[in-house]
Design an enzyme around this catalytic site. Structure first.
Site, PDB file in Angstrom:
ATOM      1  N   SER A 227       0.696  -1.204   0.017  1.00  0.00           N
ATOM      2  CA  SER A 227      -0.060  -0.328   0.265  1.00  0.00           C
ATOM      3  C   SER A 227       0.356   1.677   0.192  1.00  0.00           C
ATOM      4  O   SER A 227       0.641   2.380   0.125  1.00  0.00           O
ATOM      5  CB  SER A 227      -1.108  -0.214   1.226  1.00  0.00           C
ATOM      6  OG  SER A 227      -1.525  -1.140   0.726  1.00  0.00           O
TER       7      SER A 227
ATOM      8  N   LYS B 219       0.033   3.409  -2.997  1.00  0.00           N
ATOM      9  CA  LYS B 219      -0.848   4.325  -2.798  1.00  0.00           C
ATOM     10  C   LYS B 219      -0.553   5.312  -2.996  1.00  0.00           C
ATOM     11  O   LYS B 219      -1.559   6.013  -3.909  1.00  0.00           O
ATOM     12  CB  LYS B 219      -1.707   4.177  -1.823  1.00  0.00           C
ATOM     13  CG  LYS B 219      -2.548   3.114  -2.178  1.00  0.00           C
ATOM     14  CD  LYS B 219      -3.489   2.871  -0.687  1.00  0.00           C
ATOM     15  CE  LYS B 219      -4.377   1.309  -0.419  1.00  0.00           C
ATOM     16  NZ  LYS B 219      -4.069   0.085  -0.907  1.00  0.00           N
TER      17      LYS B 219
ATOM     18  N   TYR C 265     -11.133   2.230   4.899  1.00  0.00           N
ATOM     19  CA  TYR C 265      -9.420   1.700   4.032  1.00  0.00           C
ATOM     20  C   TYR C 265     -10.052   0.953   3.337  1.00  0.00           C
ATOM     21  O   TYR C 265     -10.530  -0.191   4.053  1.00  0.00           O
ATOM     22  CB  TYR C 265      -8.777   1.545   5.269  1.00  0.00           C
ATOM     23  CG  TYR C 265      -7.692   1.274   4.558  1.00  0.00           C
ATOM     24  CD1 TYR C 265      -6.530   2.712   3.531  1.00  0.00           C
ATOM     25  CD2 TYR C 265      -6.520  -0.084   4.279  1.00  0.00           C
ATOM     26  CE1 TYR C 265      -5.695   1.762   2.743  1.00  0.00           C
ATOM     27  CE2 TYR C 265      -5.531  -0.148   4.120  1.00  0.00           C
ATOM     28  CZ  TYR C 265      -4.911   1.050   3.549  1.00  0.00           C
ATOM     29  OH  TYR C 265      -3.894   0.951   2.256  1.00  0.00           O
TER      30      TYR C 265
END
Length: 384
Positions: free
Chosen positions: A58, A61, A168
């Site tokens: 992540s 991201k 999330y």
């Protein structure tokens, strides 16, 4: 300076808190710390280094979010436009209101999710490891989770109406699709041409070549005796789409360039990636009165432990923003995020420091690994 930080890293490996670790830090003038401890693969002698490749998960991201912010600057993207304006398929996404036995109960969302809500995790989309309803939805529909790399995940429902909570989830996978629609390039090609290439991030990639794989760190898990065991767990090597939410491999040295670009207001090494005002927006509360939960309970203990983020966390564009400073640590207003295989970074623009720790294991955010991360940060700030 470095000896106290080195001791944090080596101590964590010796105690079995992590199988290995690399830590990096920089100020606006360049690298101020680089250290490592432990083997790249437990049971083999070769040490982990700042040039080892990690699944940054992540931490991808923020790279994909920067791609979207570039499209914003070029006038090709409106953050407040409905997602479906760029990805018509998004109009079919419903809200999961529970189950009738094993049948998902779905309804239309109260409002249309916007691109900004994707970038701030307020669209209502979720991930399996922190949401039991998504675990059940994936099970009863036979849908693999997002790490499977299959397009079917884009059928996943929201678990809340857009704009009502920070949840999330797979938002940045959708944001990557938006970037592809506005740029006309695949996300893989776009990131290489407009972010990784200009910044000299030559080891940042969605698919490792043989030479990179030879330097990569396997994902470790606790064995029956509690000792670390290396696995062959990996992302899908033939994915249906390039995952803006988790798909990149990178090295600590490579990703530090990206961190330094954000610390430097959008420019690093003479390469301008974003305008300073755009970077400012990424570090500003974009979610109003909403807050990221102080504690998130796991819905899949093999993937993640409970996550204790602490109080007062907001969301900027691609980054979680702390509103409070803990003693001896990053200033309020710093931006941070992490990857599920236990990689973490933060950018403290007030102090002028960015740091990161890298290891490679599951589950995410074990208390012992989070203690190491905090100890590294405290030792770094104490040395300044």
């Amino acid at each position: 300076m470095s000896s106290s930080i080195d001791a944090v890293l080596q101590g964590a490996v010796d105690a079995g808190a992590v199988p290995n670790v690399v830590a990096m830090a920089a100020d606006r003038n360049g690298t101020i710390y680089e250290g490592a401890a432990g083997p790249r693969t437990v049971g083999q002698g070769e040490p982990v280094t700042a040039d080892s490749l990690f699944r940054i998960a992540s931490m991808t991201k923020m790279v994909a979010t920067v791609a979207a912010l570039q499209q914003l600057e070029q006038g090709k993207l409106d953050l407040d436009a409905p997602v479906e304006q760029y990805c018509p398929q998004f109009a079919d996404v419903k809200v999961l209101d529970g189950f009738d036995a094993d049948t998902p109960r779905l309804r239309a969302p109260a409002t249309k999710a916007t691109v900004r809500q994707l970038a701030t995790h307020t669209s209502g989309l979720s991930y399996w490891f922190w949401n039991a309803d998504i675990v059940k939805w994936e099970a009863v529909t036979g849908t693999s989770n997002v790490l499977g790399g299959k397009d079917e995940i884009f059928n996943a429902p929201m678990i809340a109406d857009p704009g009502t909570k920070i949840e999330y989830g797979i938002n940045i996978d959708w944001l990557g699709k938006v970037v592809e629609a506005t740029s006309g390039e695949s996300l893989r090609d776009y990131i290489e041409a407009h972010i990784a290439g200009p910044l000299g991030m030559s080891d940042t990639t969605f698919l490792m070549d043989e030479q990179q794989r030879a330097r990569s760190v396997p994902i470790h898990v606790p064995g029956e005796d509690g000792a670390w065991v290396a696995t062959d767990v990996d992302w899908n090597q033939q994915p249906d789409w390039w995952a803006g939410g988790h798909g990149l491999y990178s090295t600590p040295r490579d990703y530090l360039k990206f961190q330094q670009m954000l610390l430097g207001g959008g420019t690093f090494g003479g390469q301008k990636i974003l305008e300073p005002a755009t970077v400012d927006a990424a570090f500003i509360n974009q979610v109003g009165d909403l807050e990221f939960p102080a504690e998130v309970k796991t819905a899949d203990p093999n993937s993640s432990c409970d996550f204790n983020a602490g109080p007062g966390n907001k969301w900027g564009l691609g980054l979680m923003i702390n509103t409070q400073q803990q003693p001896g640590m990053r200033a309020a207003g710093s931006g941070t995020w992490a990857g599920i295989c236990n990689t973490h970074f933060w950018i403290d623009r007030d102090t002028g420091i960015t740091g990161a720790t890298y290891t490679q294991f599951l589950p995410f955010v074990t208390p012992a690994s989070m203690q190491m991360y905090a100890d590294f940060e405290k030792a770094l700030y104490a040395s300044l």
